[in-house]
Design a protein around this motif. Structure first.
Motif: not given
Length: 91
Positions: A58-65
């Motif tokens: 989930a944190l990696s999704v935030d970083a990609r966004q």
């Protein structure tokens, strides 16, 4: 994965608090289904193999966004400057 944690942020405060004897009662009790298609066989397979949510994903999704947003803004600025320089009179 990110949607799962967004739902948890909204749902957990609305749930009945666990008793003081079991303060972390909901921890480890939340599962998610992983699927990428709404075909009945894919949904059934996902429900048969539920997993715990992964906060690192989930944190990696935030970083990609965040990266997508920053790169998009920089690219938009680059395009704007280029078009103003080369086509400013025509715009």
């Amino acid at each position: 994965e990110n949607i799962c944690f967004e739902v948890l942020e909204l749902a957990l405060p609305q749930m009945k608090p666990p008793s003081s004897a079991f303060p972390n009662a909901y921890r480890g009790c939340v599962y998610r289904a992983r699927f990428s298609s709404l075909a009945p066989q894919d949904l059934q397979a996902a429900m048969a193999t539920l997993v715990h949510p992964n906060q690192n994903e989930a944190l990696s999704v935030d970083a990609r966004q965040e990266l997508d947003l920053r790169v998009g803004v920089a690219f938009s600025r680059l395009q704007t400057m280029y078009f103003r320089k080369h086509f400013g009179q025509q715009l």
